[in-house]
Scaffold this motif. Structure first.
Motif, short mmCIF file in Angstrom:
data_model
loop_
_atom_site.label_atom_id
_atom_site.label_comp_id
_atom_site.label_asym_id
_atom_site.label_seq_id
_atom_site.Cartn_x
_atom_site.Cartn_y
_atom_site.Cartn_z
N UNK A 241 0.78 -1.15 -0.33
CA UNK A 241 0.02 0.14 -0.41
C UNK A 241 0.78 0.96 -0.35
N UNK A 242 1.98 1.36 1.03
CA UNK A 242 2.36 2.77 1.21
C UNK A 242 3.34 2.60 -0.49
N UNK A 243 4.10 1.77 -0.76
CA UNK A 243 4.18 2.61 -2.07
C UNK A 243 3.15 2.66 -2.85
N UNK A 244 2.13 2.50 -2.80
CA UNK A 244 1.18 2.86 -4.43
C UNK A 244 0.91 3.83 -3.11
N UNK A 245 0.28 4.33 -2.22
CA UNK A 245 -0.58 5.77 -1.82
C UNK A 245 -0.09 6.55 -1.53
N UNK A 246 -0.27 8.01 -0.52
CA UNK A 246 0.36 8.93 -0.50
C UNK A 246 0.27 7.85 1.35
N UNK A 247 1.31 8.18 2.67
CA UNK A 247 0.97 7.97 3.62
C UNK A 247 0.05 8.31 4.13
N UNK A 248 -0.68 7.79 5.07
CA UNK A 248 -2.33 8.07 5.82
C UNK A 248 -2.64 7.65 7.23
N UNK A 249 -2.93 8.94 7.81
CA UNK A 249 -3.07 8.21 9.35
C UNK A 249 -3.86 7.06 9.43
N UNK A 250 -4.83 7.24 7.90
CA UNK A 250 -5.99 5.69 8.30
C UNK A 250 -4.77 4.67 7.78
N UNK A 251 -3.94 4.15 7.74
CA UNK A 251 -3.06 2.86 7.77
C UNK A 251 -3.08 2.32 9.14
N UNK A 252 -2.60 2.90 10.22
CA UNK A 252 -2.98 2.84 11.04
C UNK A 252 -3.05 3.74 12.36
N UNK A 253 -4.60 3.87 12.31
CA UNK A 253 -5.05 5.24 13.19
C UNK A 253 -4.41 4.77 14.56
N UNK A 254 -4.15 3.70 15.25
CA UNK A 254 -4.34 3.87 16.61
C UNK A 254 -3.01 4.25 17.14
N UNK A 255 -1.89 4.37 15.87
CA UNK A 255 -0.91 5.21 16.18
C UNK A 255 -0.97 6.59 16.42
N UNK A 256 -1.51 7.28 15.54
CA UNK A 256 -1.37 8.39 15.06
C UNK A 256 -1.83 8.89 16.60
N UNK A 257 -3.07 9.42 17.42
CA UNK A 257 -2.99 9.79 18.74
C UNK A 257 -2.65 10.24 19.54
N UNK A 258 -1.80 11.68 19.71
CA UNK A 258 -0.90 12.66 20.10
C UNK A 258 -1.16 11.92 21.76
N UNK A 259 -2.16 11.79 22.62
CA UNK A 259 -2.78 11.92 23.94
C UNK A 259 -3.85 11.93 23.99
N UNK A 260 -4.20 11.29 25.51
CA UNK A 260 -5.35 12.07 25.93
C UNK A 260 -5.33 13.35 26.49
N UNK A 261 -6.67 13.91 26.93
CA UNK A 261 -6.16 15.61 27.25
C UNK A 261 -5.29 16.43 27.64
N UNK A 263 -1.68 15.27 28.43
CA UNK A 263 -1.33 14.98 27.92
C UNK A 263 -1.12 15.28 26.91
N UNK A 264 -1.74 15.57 25.77
CA UNK A 264 -2.12 16.27 24.75
C UNK A 264 -2.15 17.56 24.83
N UNK A 265 -2.31 17.94 25.81
CA UNK A 265 -2.85 19.63 26.10
C UNK A 265 -0.74 20.02 25.73
N UNK A 266 -0.02 19.28 27.04
CA UNK A 266 1.53 19.64 27.24
C UNK A 266 1.90 18.84 25.56
N UNK A 267 1.96 18.60 24.53
CA UNK A 267 2.46 17.99 23.99
C UNK A 267 1.58 19.49 22.88
N UNK A 268 0.81 19.77 22.39
CA UNK A 268 0.80 20.59 21.81
C UNK A 268 1.54 22.03 22.18
#
Ligand SMILES: *[C@@H]1O[C@H](CO)[C@@H](O)[C@H](O)[C@H]1NC(C)=O
Ligand SMILES: *[C@@H]1O[C@H](CO)[C@@H](O)[C@H](O)[C@H]1NC(C)=O
Ligand SMILES: *[C@@H]1O[C@H](CO)[C@@H](O)[C@H](O)[C@H]1NC(C)=O
Ligand SMILES: *[C@@H]1O[C@H](CO)[C@@H](O)[C@H](O)[C@H]1NC(C)=O
Length: 344
Positions: A241-261, A263-268
């Motif tokens: 897939x990755x050879x034929x498509x642009x990288x997408x969040x939807x290939x592995x969406x569970x790995x794409x979140x930056x944390x819950x409330x 944690x996420x606030x401090x990341x931002x």
């Protein structure tokens, strides 16, 4: 009468009335006469006038591009214009123009009825705020500003000195544009787990289960699980897939979140130390979390982590010193009384 025969002063005036550098270059290509006026000693005058119209305020760009560690950021610098400087002006100006385009979408994100194009004056104010925030970031979000020194009074007052140069209205405009950048960071570049979950559900409404975060990295779910096997980076189909498509969040969406409330606030907060150009780069070229992380690793170092941006708290400090309340300023921007698109 051929325009060729106009006196040089008139031709210069024509150049000076053009709205942007591209038109000036185009006009100079129309004839020898225009070409020679454009490339005469008048050239810098013409360029600075068109650059002012297109990217202005030029003076603020100059503060940004001429800043270096030899002088505090709040000392205004006067530098003679040169072709090299104009080049930098154009580069910085183009970044600010992209924030002009982004502003209405984020400002009136859910309030569609209010969404509109910005007026010429509002565009000017967006650019001015971008240049000033950029200078703030360049001067104070660097390796010598480690986490432990952010609240030392002398450090705070150096940061405050830059903001004290600006009126309350102008500070409100900076705050407004900073909030737009925060929105881009929070939702487009570093989406929270919750946001990824919601987006996943609206994209794949038929999946009965919610999205899990990172769990499968350690414990790959059984093949019958809700995440298709092809989504794993290490599976043969994912590679295909990755050879034929642009990288997408939807290939592995569970790995794409930056944390819950929290944690996420401090990341931002950490990520907002990046400058306006870097933020756009991430938005436009780094759709995957791993790409964002790699970029940050490249442009920053240890000091970057767990060390939030300092514009917001410095602004609050400055507003308090002037006898005001940050909450009031925030509310005035929120309600459209102040800020880029605020009432005059
Ligand atoms: C730093 O800025 C000052 C003032 O604008 C300038 O005179 C000096 O040449 C600059 N130094 C470097 C290393 O660029
Ligand atoms: C880094 O930050 C310090 C402290 O704010 C400042 O004095 C210095 O000029 C900054 N460095 C650069 C390269 O701007
Ligand atoms: C900014 O403030 C400094 C002193 O704090 C002053 O030297 C400088 O002229 C001010 N610039 C403007 C544009 O107000
Ligand atoms: C900015 O600072 C104010 C005052 O300290 C605070 O109330 C507000 O929550 C801050 N905003 C963010 C997004 O951190």
């Amino acid at each position: 009468m051929a325009l060729e025969y106009l006196p040089t002063e008139i031709i210069t005036q024509i150049f000076l009335s053009l709205p942007d550098i591209r038109s000036a270059a185009a006009l100079s290509a129309t004839s020898h006469r225009f070409h020679s006026v454009f490339h005469s000693p008048q050239n810098l005058v013409i360029l600075s006038s068109t650059a002012e119209a297109e990217f202005g305020p030029l003076d603020e760009i100059i503060q940004l591009v001429t800043h270096n560690a030899s002088q505090p950021a709040h000392i205004r610098r006067k530098v003679p214009l040169s072709t090299a400087l104009i080049k930098q002006v154009v580069q910085v100006g183009r970044v600010a123009q992209r924030w002009e385009e982004t502003y209405p979408f984020k400002k009136w994100k859910s309030d569609f009825a209010s969404r509109r194009l910005l007026t010429t004056d509002e565009r000017y104010r967006v650019r001015r705020a971008v240049y000033r925030l950029w200078l703030f970031s360049r001067a104070f979000h660097n390796a010598s500003n480690i986490r432990t020194c952010r609240s030392i009074p002398s450090v705070v007052s150096t940061r405050a000195a830059l903001l004290h140069n600006f009126s309350l209205r102008e500070l409100a405009e900076m705050y407004d544009v900073h909030q737009i950048m925060r929105e881009v960071m929070r939702t487009n570049i570093c989406p929270s787990n919750g946001r990824m979950r919601v987006k996943y559900q609206s994209r794949y409404p038929d999946q009965p289960h919610g999205l899990m975060f990172n769990i499968h990295l350690n414990y790959p779910p059984a093949p019958s699980s809700f995440i298709p096997e092809s989504w794993f980076h290490n599976s043969p189909t994912a590679n295909l897939n990755s050879r034929h498509h642009q990288p997408s969040r939807w290939l592995d969406p569970g790995a794409e979140g930056w944390g819950d409330d929290i944690t996420h606030y401090y990341v931002v907060e950490d990520m907002l130390k990046l400058d306006p150009e870097q933020i756009l780069h991430l938005r436009d070229h780094c759709p995957l979390k791993a790409q964002v992380e790699a970029y940050v690793k490249e442009v920053a170092g240890e000091w970057f982590i767990n060390n939030g941006e300092t514009f917001n708290e410095t602004l609050a400090h400055v507003v308090r010193q002037r006898g005001g309340e940050m909450e009031e300023l925030g509310a005035a921007v929120e309600e459209g009384e102040m800020g880029v698109a605020g009432a005059e």
